[in-house]
Design an enzyme around this catalytic site. Structure first.
Site, PDB file in Angstrom:
ATOM      1  N   ARG A  52       0.820  -1.230   0.000  1.00 29.31           N
ATOM      2  CA  ARG A  52       0.000   0.000   0.000  1.00 29.31           C
ATOM      3  C   ARG A  52       0.843   1.264   0.000  1.00 29.31           C
ATOM      4  O   ARG A  52       0.342   2.339  -0.255  1.00 29.31           O
ATOM      5  CB  ARG A  52      -0.853   0.024   1.264  1.00 29.31           C
ATOM      6  N   HIS A 190       6.462 -23.597   6.735  1.00 29.97           N
ATOM      7  CA  HIS A 190       7.855 -23.548   6.286  1.00 29.97           C
ATOM      8  C   HIS A 190       8.721 -24.615   6.975  1.00 29.97           C
ATOM      9  O   HIS A 190       9.780 -24.963   6.492  1.00 29.97           O
ATOM     10  CB  HIS A 190       8.442 -22.142   6.451  1.00 29.97           C
ATOM     11  N   HIS A 252       3.659 -26.281  12.951  1.00 29.02           N
ATOM     12  CA  HIS A 252       5.010 -26.855  12.879  1.00 29.02           C
ATOM     13  C   HIS A 252       5.143 -28.155  13.688  1.00 29.02           C
ATOM     14  O   HIS A 252       5.643 -29.153  13.192  1.00 29.02           O
ATOM     15  CB  HIS A 252       6.053 -25.849  13.383  1.00 29.02           C
ATOM     16  N   LYS A 345      17.430 -20.759  21.329  1.00 37.03           N
ATOM     17  CA  LYS A 345      16.628 -21.156  20.169  1.00 37.03           C
ATOM     18  C   LYS A 345      17.066 -22.558  19.772  1.00 37.03           C
ATOM     19  O   LYS A 345      18.219 -22.764  19.367  1.00 37.03           O
ATOM     20  CB  LYS A 345      16.837 -20.174  19.011  1.00 37.03           C
TER      21      LYS A 345
HETATM   22  C1  BG6 Z   1       6.578 -18.857  12.759  1.00 34.27           C
HETATM   23  C2  BG6 Z   1       6.016 -18.355  14.056  1.00 34.27           C
HETATM   24  O1  BG6 Z   1       5.623 -19.625  12.065  1.00 34.27           O
HETATM   25  O2  BG6 Z   1       7.703 -19.665  13.009  1.00 34.27           O
HETATM   26  C3  BG6 Z   1       7.075 -17.641  14.857  1.00 34.27           C
HETATM   27  O3  BG6 Z   1       4.949 -17.463  13.790  1.00 34.27           O
HETATM   28  C4  BG6 Z   1       8.272 -18.532  15.051  1.00 34.27           C
HETATM   29  O4  BG6 Z   1       6.560 -17.234  16.118  1.00 34.27           O
HETATM   30  C5  BG6 Z   1       8.745 -19.015  13.687  1.00 34.27           C
HETATM   31  O5  BG6 Z   1       9.309 -17.795  15.688  1.00 34.27           O
HETATM   32  C6  BG6 Z   1       9.870 -19.988  13.838  1.00 34.27           C
HETATM   33  O6  BG6 Z   1      10.467 -20.246  12.619  1.00 34.27           O
HETATM   34  P1  BG6 Z   1      11.971 -20.737  12.604  1.00 34.27           P
HETATM   35  O7  BG6 Z   1      12.197 -21.166  11.203  1.00 34.27           O
HETATM   36  O8  BG6 Z   1      12.798 -19.568  13.038  1.00 34.27           O
HETATM   37  O9  BG6 Z   1      12.052 -21.853  13.597  1.00 34.27           O
END
Ligand code: BG6
Length: 488
Positions: A52, A190, A252, A345
């Site tokens: 936009r 993904h 996921h 992570k």
């Molecule tokens: C997304 C979520 O689908 O996946 C996020 O909305 C999350 O909250 C992310 O952090 C994680 O993706 P990856 O590939 O970093 O593990």
């Protein structure tokens, strides 16, 4: 699923709706840019970015490079000009059919109408409330018609979240299926495109030593953990409506669970794989509305409310124990957990094998197989060995395959992989409507039953609420830490 050289793709025009958003800046544009430098884009590729805000293509790319966590060096890159030659920026309003009329002119008229012979791909990277209106307007403005003579196709790729519960996901499916057949709809998760997630099927079905043991007789329990150390930050408005269960478990983690537990598909074809996964998702034992005591722990990290600026019962952490109603997995608990504001992570699947019914030696422990999805991608197996020295003492050591020690090639990002499959028309890593709906039915049962259960708080930077460990302890187990026991 093979890599293909650029020339083997049909000419393609990819239109991204929501091109100025975070997803586009952090994942899509970096993936497309990298694919361009690697020669992985279709020949005669055109990229139309719709947003936009008022930009031209150069100022758009500068904006993306500034915003992107990944594309920072783009400004100086020598590949920038080539990328710009594919790109158009189009300022449009997703709610205005008139905008789409003009977009149609752009897609049709450039290069004297040659674009009518392109595959027409549309990427829905907007907020979810626009998915259905965009689909309807695309249909209404004639943007879906692809050249029949050259057998070109039209496809749409829909980002997550796909619905917020079962009824909304079902409604969205119905709306999209009014305009497109299932084979033109690419619903994304993904995680499925991560190399290490794809490897789950390979390790299971390509190694004679695992598959015969992959059932309730030999497996004691399985853990799937996705820890995130980031806080909700700029995504507060979205996250607060969503929470950890819907943000990560619904998609996921349940997809990983399907790959870990499904039967071998008859062939590596889209529908066989999807049939095998949906069977798992439908077999998830629903929680009773009367309560989830002992099976679900939800939490919120301290500081979350300050961060979002109002009171909220959104969970930033969830741990749950679930079962599958299938003979292969009868009685085997699956423990899933995920959250934000955690210590690190890491995403990991841990398969705990049963101990031998009778072991000759003292100290025999059950074997453990660990699939490290990210980071430090690896697969490891813990086995019992003799500690050198007099007498017999046992120690569990790991046999480990680390990706970085074996493969020197760049591992494509999940988005590169998904875009490539989208270009090729390969739906194997995308989700079918019934998979999404089955996953939501289970998630809705969790949400219905936890209404009265507490929301525990946990310090940011920890491993979540202590109650999650207590849940495991009550079952005589503990969450996998991966720590090697030192032998003295
Ligand atoms: C997304 C979520 O689908 O996946 C996020 O909305 C999350 O909250 C992310 O952090 C994680 O993706 P990856 O590939 O970093 O593990």
């Amino acid at each position: 699923m093979k890599d293909q050289p650029r020339s083997s793709f049909a000419p393609t025009i990819l239109t991204i709706f929501g091109a100025t958003g975070d997803l586009s800046a952090n994942y899509l544009l970096p993936a497309l840019y990298h694919m361009d430098t690697e020669g992985l884009l279709p020949s005669d590729f055109r990229l139309v970015c719709v947003g936009r805000r008022p930009f031209n293509k150069r100022s758009f790319l500068d904006f993306i490079a500034k915003k992107s966590k990944i594309l920072k060096p783009l400004k100086k890159s020598k590949n920038r000009d080539r990328f710009l030659s594919h790109l158009s920026y189009y300022r449009g309003d997703f709610e205005q059919p008139l905008s789409f009329q003009k977009l149609k002119l752009l897609l049709d008229d450039r290069r004297g109408g040659k674009h009518r012979c392109h595959n027409r791909l549309y990427y829905f990277a907007t907020s979810p409330e626009f998915f259905s209106p965009i689909a309807a307007i695309l249909r209404g403005s004639g943007l879906l018609a692809a050249c029949v003579r050259h057998q070109r196709s039209t496809r749409i790729l829909v980002e997550k979240p796909f619905g917020f519960d079962y009824p909304s996901a079902r409604k969205l499916n119905r709306e999209l299926l009014r305009y497109f057949p299932e084979k033109q709809i690419y619903r994304i998760d993904h995680y499925l495109a991560k190399e290490t997630v794809q490897n789950l099927m390979v390790v299971r079905f390509a190694n004679a030593i695992f598959e015969p043991l992959w059932n309730k007789d030999f497996i004691d329990h399985v853990e799937i953990s996705a820890f995130y150390d980031d806080r909700v930050g700029g995504r507060a408005a979205f996250y607060d409506r969503t929470g950890a269960l819907r943000d990560v478990v619904q998609n996921h983690l349940l997809q990983i669970l399907s790959l870990i537990t499904m039967e071998e598909p008859r062939e590596l074809l889209t529908e066989y794989i999807r049939n095998a996964k949906v069977r798992i998702l439908r077999s998830l034992q629903k929680y009773k509305p009367s309560g989830v005591r002992g099976s679900v722990v939800r939490g919120q990290y301290r500081g979350y409310l300050r961060e979002i600026g109002h009171s909220s019962a959104a969970e930033t952490f969830v741990a749950l124990k679930l079962f599958l109603n299938l003979p292969r997995w009868r009685g085997v608990p699956f423990y899933l957990r995920t959250g934000k504001g955690l210590s690190r992570k890491v995403t990991e699947v841990t398969v705990h094998f049963k101990e031998l019914p009778r072991c000759l030696f003292a100290g025999c422990a059950g074997n453990v197989m660990v699939f490290r999805i990210q980071p430090d991608e690896s697969v490891e197996l813990r086995i019992n060995n003799k500690v050198p020295g007099f007498g017999i003492r046992l120690h569990q050591a790991k046999l480990k395959f680390g990706y970085d020690s074996v493969f020197t090639k760049h591992i494509p990002s999940a988005y590169e992989r998904l875009l490539l499959d989208f270009f090729q028309g390969d739906q194997r890593l995308f989700i079918r409507s019934d998979e999404i709906e089955a996953a939501w039915r289970f998630i809705d049962s969790v949400r219905r039953s936890w209404r009265k259960s507490p929301l525990f708080s946990y310090p940011a930077g920890s491993n979540g609420p202590t109650q999650a460990s207590a849940m495991m302890e009550r079952d005589g187990r503990e969450w996998w830490t991966g720590v090697d026991k030192v032998v003295k």
